[in-house]
Design an enzyme around this catalytic site. Structure first.
Site, PDB file in Angstrom:
ATOM      1  N   ASP A  64       0.816  -1.220   0.000  1.00 55.21           N
ATOM      2  CA  ASP A  64       0.000   0.000   0.000  1.00 55.21           C
ATOM      3  C   ASP A  64       0.849   1.270   0.000  1.00 55.21           C
ATOM      4  OD1 ASP A  64      -2.254  -1.517  -0.006  1.00 55.21           O
ATOM      5  OD2 ASP A  64      -2.849  -1.068   2.059  1.00 55.21           O
ATOM      6  N   TYR A 102       1.983   2.159  -3.441  1.00 53.85           N
ATOM      7  CA  TYR A 102       0.861   2.732  -4.208  1.00 53.85           C
ATOM      8  C   TYR A 102       0.623   4.173  -3.734  1.00 53.85           C
ATOM      9  CZ  TYR A 102      -3.929   3.428  -5.885  1.00 53.85           C
ATOM     10  OH  TYR A 102      -5.049   3.943  -6.483  1.00 53.85           O
ATOM     11  N   LEU A 147     -11.485   8.522   0.257  1.00 52.28           N
ATOM     12  CA  LEU A 147     -11.103   9.546   1.239  1.00 52.28           C
ATOM     13  C   LEU A 147      -9.780  10.173   0.809  1.00 52.28           C
ATOM     14  CD1 LEU A 147     -11.758   7.581   4.556  1.00 52.28           C
ATOM     15  CD2 LEU A 147     -12.945   9.671   3.898  1.00 52.28           C
ATOM     16  N   LYS A 197      -9.445   3.444  10.996  1.00 58.14           N
ATOM     17  CA  LYS A 197      -9.666   3.129   9.574  1.00 58.14           C
ATOM     18  C   LYS A 197      -9.474   1.613   9.423  1.00 58.14           C
ATOM     19  CE  LYS A 197      -8.582   4.629   4.913  1.00 58.14           C
ATOM     20  NZ  LYS A 197      -8.234   3.353   4.290  1.00 58.14           N
ATOM     21  N   ARG A 239     -18.708  -1.398  -2.837  1.00 58.81           N
ATOM     22  CA  ARG A 239     -18.581  -0.031  -3.333  1.00 58.81           C
ATOM     23  C   ARG A 239     -18.439   0.006  -4.852  1.00 58.81           C
ATOM     24  NH1 ARG A 239     -13.400   3.589  -1.643  1.00 58.81           N
ATOM     25  NH2 ARG A 239     -12.460   2.251  -3.222  1.00 58.81           N
ATOM     26  N   LYS A 272     -13.387  12.983  10.747  1.00 56.06           N
ATOM     27  CA  LYS A 272     -14.589  13.518  10.073  1.00 56.06           C
ATOM     28  C   LYS A 272     -15.107  14.724  10.849  1.00 56.06           C
ATOM     29  CE  LYS A 272     -15.847   8.749   8.951  1.00 56.06           C
ATOM     30  NZ  LYS A 272     -16.704   7.603   9.141  1.00 56.06           N
ATOM     31  N   LYS A 285      -2.952   8.153   7.070  1.00 56.05           N
ATOM     32  CA  LYS A 285      -2.410   6.824   6.794  1.00 56.05           C
ATOM     33  C   LYS A 285      -1.186   6.583   7.663  1.00 56.05           C
ATOM     34  CE  LYS A 285      -4.636   4.857   3.473  1.00 56.05           C
ATOM     35  NZ  LYS A 285      -4.213   4.532   2.251  1.00 56.05           N
TER      36      LYS A 285
HETATM   37  P1  NAD Z   1      -9.121   4.493   1.217  1.00 56.31           P
HETATM   38  O1  NAD Z   1      -9.030   3.054   1.575  1.00 56.31           O
HETATM   39  O2  NAD Z   1      -7.899   5.284   1.393  1.00 56.31           O
HETATM   40  O3  NAD Z   1     -10.283   5.222   2.028  1.00 56.31           O
HETATM   41  C1  NAD Z   1     -11.662   5.025   1.816  1.00 56.31           C
HETATM   42  C2  NAD Z   1     -12.172   3.777   2.452  1.00 56.31           C
HETATM   43  O4  NAD Z   1     -11.848   3.742   3.824  1.00 56.31           O
HETATM   44  C3  NAD Z   1     -13.667   3.670   2.427  1.00 56.31           C
HETATM   45  O5  NAD Z   1     -14.147   3.226   1.191  1.00 56.31           O
HETATM   46  C4  NAD Z   1     -13.894   2.680   3.514  1.00 56.31           C
HETATM   47  O6  NAD Z   1     -13.934   1.396   2.943  1.00 56.31           O
HETATM   48  C5  NAD Z   1     -12.658   2.745   4.378  1.00 56.31           C
HETATM   49  N1  NAD Z   1     -12.898   2.975   5.815  1.00 56.31           N
HETATM   50  C6  NAD Z   1     -12.404   2.190   6.808  1.00 56.31           C
HETATM   51  N2  NAD Z   1     -12.768   2.649   7.996  1.00 56.31           N
HETATM   52  C7  NAD Z   1     -13.536   3.748   7.784  1.00 56.31           C
HETATM   53  C8  NAD Z   1     -14.216   4.641   8.645  1.00 56.31           C
HETATM   54  N3  NAD Z   1     -14.168   4.512   9.981  1.00 56.31           N
HETATM   55  N4  NAD Z   1     -14.901   5.658   8.086  1.00 56.31           N
HETATM   56  C9  NAD Z   1     -14.944   5.828   6.736  1.00 56.31           C
HETATM   57  N5  NAD Z   1     -14.313   4.993   5.856  1.00 56.31           N
HETATM   58  C10 NAD Z   1     -13.610   3.969   6.380  1.00 56.31           C
HETATM   59  O7  NAD Z   1      -9.613   4.674  -0.207  1.00 56.31           O
HETATM   60  P2  NAD Z   1      -9.673   3.772  -1.453  1.00 56.31           P
HETATM   61  O8  NAD Z   1      -9.954   4.713  -2.515  1.00 56.31           O
HETATM   62  O9  NAD Z   1     -10.514   2.585  -1.284  1.00 56.31           O
HETATM   63  O10 NAD Z   1      -8.273   3.120  -1.604  1.00 56.31           O
HETATM   64  C11 NAD Z   1      -7.130   3.754  -1.655  1.00 56.31           C
HETATM   65  C12 NAD Z   1      -6.181   2.968  -0.808  1.00 56.31           C
HETATM   66  O11 NAD Z   1      -6.252   1.582  -1.128  1.00 56.31           O
HETATM   67  C13 NAD Z   1      -4.788   3.414  -1.071  1.00 56.31           C
HETATM   68  O12 NAD Z   1      -4.437   4.477  -0.229  1.00 56.31           O
HETATM   69  C14 NAD Z   1      -3.994   2.156  -0.832  1.00 56.31           C
HETATM   70  O13 NAD Z   1      -3.646   2.080   0.512  1.00 56.31           O
HETATM   71  C15 NAD Z   1      -4.971   1.059  -1.165  1.00 56.31           C
HETATM   72  N6  NAD Z   1      -4.658   0.542  -2.511  1.00 56.31           N
HETATM   73  C16 NAD Z   1      -3.592  -0.227  -2.603  1.00 56.31           C
HETATM   74  C17 NAD Z   1      -3.220  -0.740  -3.830  1.00 56.31           C
HETATM   75  C18 NAD Z   1      -2.031  -1.648  -3.897  1.00 56.31           C
HETATM   76  O14 NAD Z   1      -1.590  -1.964  -4.996  1.00 56.31           O
HETATM   77  N7  NAD Z   1      -1.515  -2.081  -2.764  1.00 56.31           N
HETATM   78  C19 NAD Z   1      -3.940  -0.407  -4.982  1.00 56.31           C
HETATM   79  C20 NAD Z   1      -5.046   0.413  -4.861  1.00 56.31           C
HETATM   80  C21 NAD Z   1      -5.395   0.904  -3.616  1.00 56.31           C
END
Ligand code: NAD
Length: 327
Positions: free
Chosen positions: A34, A37, A84, A115, A136, A286, A310
């Site tokens: 992560d 990324y 987010l 999170k 989602r 939030k 993060k």
């Molecule tokens: P995100 O995971 O950064 O944030 C949004 C998500 O947080 C929401 O959809 C929800 O599922 C989650 N969440 C958990 N607890 C929560 C809470 N208490 N309140 C609100 N939301 C909460 O966003 P994203 O767009 O899903 O993903 C981006 C992240 O996913 C990246 O920052 C990365 O860490 C990971 N990612 C990793 C790869 C990889 O190759 N490793 C690829 C794509 C995305």
């Protein structure tokens, strides 16, 4: 860097990030850690901010990740399921507060939540009965996983009151279930899951709901997406109402009166992270009051009234697979 160099680097970053996102969201098999990324994504955001005319609507910075997998019925979300924005340090959180203070001229309360590292789900109740569950997906259209979510114990078939509403939350695999599952898979010669997030996502996004029952998934609900019959004015009231209705919420949450207090919470849980029974990858902050949230608004991809801090990578790891990419 001139415009042409910026365009080249932007194209390169978009291609790398799209490949990583596809593996992560669509195959539930990440090809990168992560933090790798996140680093590339952060670089792309910086370049797009510096060269705004190079931003295109198909850039990964303008879209919520994920697609509907074959075999699933599509569900159009009543309101988008968003991503987010990210913060990586105290300065980022202070900038977040600075942006909010330009719009809200009164003291702001922040709800801090863990999170949870799982898969975002939407759950609909009609007259108190669980009727529909969805992933989602791309934020607008998700996958119908009703049958699978019915197998998750922490999602009640019936609420304590006959309300019609939509709640959203994170479905996750506790660390102990993840260890057990991988041991079993190893013994039977199956591929092991990279982490609890992928195990949870892989379990929910497959077509045999009996398997979900065996996988011991759990949920923490964190949002009232469509209040319906519920009368709440803040995130704090919303989460308390979800508790009373019989839904599982995470009780480590805390309302903070300042970013300094938020930062103390962040640091506390950064230390506590290994002791939790489930994986977290950060803290979500939030704006507590719903009226303030609406006044602050949204980007195409995320609410402006929330941010995800993060955590730094737990250990310095490189790409999971050997990829010949320049980072
Ligand atoms: P995100 O995971 O950064 O944030 C949004 C998500 O947080 C929401 O959809 C929800 O599922 C989650 N969440 C958990 N607890 C929560 C809470 N208490 N309140 C609100 N939301 C909460 O966003 P994203 O767009 O899903 O993903 C981006 C992240 O996913 C990246 O920052 C990365 O860490 C990971 N990612 C990793 C790869 C990889 O190759 N490793 C690829 C794509 C995305």
């Amino acid at each position: 860097m001139d415009q042409e160099q910026a365009q080249n680097r932007i194209s390169e970053l978009r291609q790398q990030l799209n490949e990583m996102a596809q593996a992560y969201y669509e195959s539930d098999q990440p090809i990168a850690e992560d933090h790798i990324y996140d680093g590339l994504y952060h670089e792309l955001v910086g370049l797009e901010e510096a060269y705004p005319d190079l931003v295109t609507s198909d850039s990964i910075t303008q879209k919520v990740g994920g697609q509907v997998a074959a075999g699933f019925t599509k569900i159009i979300h009543d309101s988008p399921m968003l991503s987010l924005g990210n913060a990586f340090n105290l300065e980022d959180l202070q900038s977040f507060e600075g942006r909010i203070k330009k719009l809200i001229d009164e003291p702001i309360e922040y709800m801090c939540e863990l999170k949870i590292d799982g898969l975002a789900v939407s759950v609909k109740y009609e007259n108190g009965q669980f009727v529909q569950g969805a992933t989602r997906g791309d934020g607008k259209v998700g996958e119908d996983i009703t049958a699978n979510l019915k197998m998750v114990e922490s999602i009640p078939a019936k609420l304590n009151e006959p309300l019609t509403m939509e709640v959203r939350g994170e479905c996750y695999m506790p660390k102990s279930s993840f260890v057990r599952l991988n041991e079993e898979r190893e013994e039977s010669g199956q591929a092991v899951f990279a982490n609890p997030r992928n195990a949870a996502a892989g379990s929910l996004r497959q077509l045999d709901s009996a398997v979900v029952g065996e996988r011991q998934l759990s949920t923490f609900m964190y949002a009232v997406a469509n209040q319906g019959d519920l009368d709440v004015a803040s995130q704090e009231q919303g989460l308390n109402a979800l508790d009373e209705l019989g839904l599982a919420t995470n009780h480590e949450r805390k309302v903070c009166q300042s970013i300094d207090e938020v930062w103390e919470y962040v640091q506390h849980f950064q230390d506590e992270r290994p002791n939790l029974a489930y994986e977290i990858d950060g803290i979500v902050i939030k704006v507590n009051n719903f009226e303030d949230q609406e006044a602050i608004g949204y980007t195409v991809k995320a609410p402006r009234w929330a941010i995800a801090y993060k955590f730094p990578a737990e250990e310095a790891e490189t790409l999971i697979e050997d990829i010949e990419w320049t980072i």
